[in-house]
Motif scaffolding. Structure first.
Motif, PDB file in Angstrom:
ATOM      1  N   LEU A   1      38.563 -39.080  57.158  1.00 31.09           N
ATOM      2  CA  LEU A   1      38.361 -37.769  57.470  1.00 31.09           C
ATOM      3  C   LEU A   1      39.785 -37.058  57.354  1.00 31.09           C
ATOM      4  CD1 LEU A   1      36.146 -37.583  60.504  1.00 31.09           C
ATOM      5  CD2 LEU A   1      35.457 -37.091  58.026  1.00 31.09           C
ATOM      6  N   ALA A   2      39.759 -35.855  57.011  1.00 31.22           N
ATOM      7  CA  ALA A   2      41.169 -35.036  56.579  1.00 31.22           C
ATOM      8  C   ALA A   2      40.777 -33.665  56.875  1.00 31.22           C
ATOM      9  CB  ALA A   2      41.412 -35.152  55.273  1.00 31.22           C
TER      10      ALA A   2
ATOM     11  N   GLY B   1      37.139 -32.432  56.299  1.00 25.86           N
ATOM     12  CA  GLY B   1      36.473 -32.885  55.089  1.00 25.86           C
ATOM     13  C   GLY B   1      36.533 -34.384  54.897  1.00 25.86           C
ATOM     14  N   LEU B   2      35.380 -35.048  54.253  1.00 28.53           N
ATOM     15  CA  LEU B   2      35.454 -36.305  53.950  1.00 28.53           C
ATOM     16  C   LEU B   2      35.926 -36.860  52.843  1.00 28.53           C
ATOM     17  CD1 LEU B   2      34.271 -39.129  55.077  1.00 28.53           C
ATOM     18  CD2 LEU B   2      32.100 -38.567  53.788  1.00 28.53           C
TER      19      LEU B   2
ATOM     20  N   MET C   1      32.130 -27.702  49.661  1.00 25.53           N
ATOM     21  CA  MET C   1      32.033 -27.474  50.888  1.00 25.53           C
ATOM     22  C   MET C   1      30.943 -26.498  51.258  1.00 25.53           C
ATOM     23  SD  MET C   1      35.256 -24.989  52.702  1.00 25.53           S
ATOM     24  CE  MET C   1      34.906 -23.448  51.803  1.00 25.53           C
ATOM     25  N   GLU C   2      30.567 -26.522  52.737  1.00 26.15           N
ATOM     26  CA  GLU C   2      29.437 -25.887  53.053  1.00 26.15           C
ATOM     27  C   GLU C   2      29.836 -24.329  52.786  1.00 26.15           C
ATOM     28  OE1 GLU C   2      28.705 -26.884  57.150  1.00 26.15           O
ATOM     29  OE2 GLU C   2      28.363 -28.950  56.617  1.00 26.15           O
TER      30      GLU C   2
ATOM     31  N   ALA D   1      30.304 -33.967  61.769  1.00 24.21           N
ATOM     32  CA  ALA D   1      31.542 -34.559  61.643  1.00 24.21           C
ATOM     33  C   ALA D   1      32.518 -34.051  60.607  1.00 24.21           C
ATOM     34  CB  ALA D   1      31.393 -36.068  61.388  1.00 24.21           C
ATOM     35  N   TYR D   2      32.027 -33.820  59.648  1.00 24.10           N
ATOM     36  CA  TYR D   2      32.736 -32.731  58.445  1.00 24.10           C
ATOM     37  C   TYR D   2      32.001 -31.922  57.933  1.00 24.10           C
ATOM     38  CZ  TYR D   2      29.922 -36.148  55.838  1.00 24.10           C
ATOM     39  OH  TYR D   2      28.844 -37.154  55.253  1.00 24.10           O
ATOM     40  N   HIS D   3      32.707 -30.936  57.050  1.00 24.79           N
ATOM     41  CA  HIS D   3      31.919 -29.836  56.377  1.00 24.79           C
ATOM     42  C   HIS D   3      32.319 -29.782  55.002  1.00 24.79           C
ATOM     43  CE1 HIS D   3      30.289 -28.482  60.201  1.00 24.79           C
ATOM     44  NE2 HIS D   3      31.607 -28.705  60.931  1.00 24.79           N
ATOM     45  N   ALA D   4      33.033 -30.535  54.523  1.00 23.47           N
ATOM     46  CA  ALA D   4      33.327 -30.649  53.052  1.00 23.47           C
ATOM     47  C   ALA D   4      33.544 -32.114  52.574  1.00 23.47           C
ATOM     48  CB  ALA D   4      34.527 -29.866  52.981  1.00 23.47           C
TER      49      ALA D   4
END
Length: 307
Positions: A166-167, A182-183, A202-203, A294-297
């Motif tokens: 993750l970042a 983001g993942l 990205m969402e 957990a992530y959105h990108a």
């Protein structure tokens, strides 16, 4: 009192084998079944020694520690001191989980009458509690505790493994800064076919009010081509000159298009440092990329490799 030594031995062999098996799964250890069975048999035999009065010294704290070390050594070998201590520590944790689970679940299923029948009072008024657990309950509740522990630990490990990839992502467009987690996905090999620019996804909801509501509905319905053809006739979008259509193959192997935006720059902050790039497109996805948020990108791996 009649003591069924064979039953006590078998119950302890089964429970020791289950504990050792969960220990191996938790630590991802390779093992030989016969060694695990031999270790379990040693643990089952040790319990029988309590019925030999002359061997009572074997049930001291030190003797129990030595016995548990022997069981871990037989089942998984030594390897190195660090490996052996980690295996032993995990073995103890799994044992405590199993024992605690047996007592806890047994208490959950007890009635008020069972609890009151277990209370004992001395002449001085001190109270104690007598715990009685059937053999079948030990096996069932112990197995249930170990399965629950395995499921919880598996979930924790997945979270830890995911966290490594993750970042924090910052997408900057005309001074507006859109931030999300983001993942870093090595499986993302999406490029703009004309410029060979990497595309991170990205969402679309992360753009907030900057994206017209009608556009968001069409992105979710996979009707992005209609967005392009309707430019100038419907709601205006201040970054229309930054829009791109990126072709990709969907699940059904048919060619589809993703609406993407050309940002001024993207800043990616991860465990190994920070990367800033201008050669990137941000594809907009109408759904939710992570089921648990957990992530959105999804970050293109070349963006990180460039740093």
């Amino acid at each position: 009192m009649v003591v069924y030594a064979d039953l006590i031995f078998l119950v302890n062999v089964v429970m020791d084998a289950a504990v050792l098996l969960v220990t191996a799964r938790t630590r991802r250890l390779s093992f030989k079944p016969w060694k695990l069975l031999l270790s379990s048999a040693l643990g089952g035999s040790y319990v029988l020694l309590m019925f030999v009065p002359s061997l009572s010294f074997l049930f001291t704290f030190a003797a129990k520690i030595i016995m548990s070390l022997c069981m871990v050594w037989i089942a998984f070998g030594y390897g190195s001191l660090q490996r052996f201590l980690r295996n032993t520590g995990t073995f103890y944790v799994v044992n405590f989980v199993a024992a605690g689970g047996v007592f806890g679940l047994n208490y959950v299923f007890q009635t008020s009458g069972d609890v009151m029948n277990g209370l004992l009072f001395s002449q001085t008024g001190a109270a104690s509690f007598n715990i009685r657990i059937e053999t079948w309950a030990v096996i069932v509740l112990g197995a249930g505790s170990l399965v629950l522990h395995r499921l919880v630990m598996s979930g924790v490990k997945k979270k830890e493994e995911l966290a490594v990839h993750l970042a924090e992502v910052s997408v900057i467009v005309d001074g507006a800064d859109f931030r999300c987690t983001g993942l870093i996905d090595t499986g993302n090999q999406l490029y703009d076919p004309l410029t060979r620019t990497p595309v991170m996804v990205m969402e679309a909801s992360q753009l907030g009010s900057m994206l017209p509501e009608s556009w968001l509905r069409r992105i979710r319905a996979a009707e992005v081509e209609q967005i392009i053809t309707a430019i100038g006739t419907e709601e205006d979008f201040i970054w229309q000159d930054r829009l791109r259509l990126v072709p990709y193959r969907g699940v059904n192997r048919n060619t589809q298009f993703m609406l993407a935006i050309k940002p001024d720059k993207v800043v990616i902050t991860y465990s190994s440092g920070q990367v800033e790039t201008t050669k990137v497109l941000v594809g907009l996805d109408g759904g939710q990329l992570s089921g648990d948020g957990a992530y959105h990108a999804i970050i293109h791996p070349t963006l990180v490799a460039a740093g």
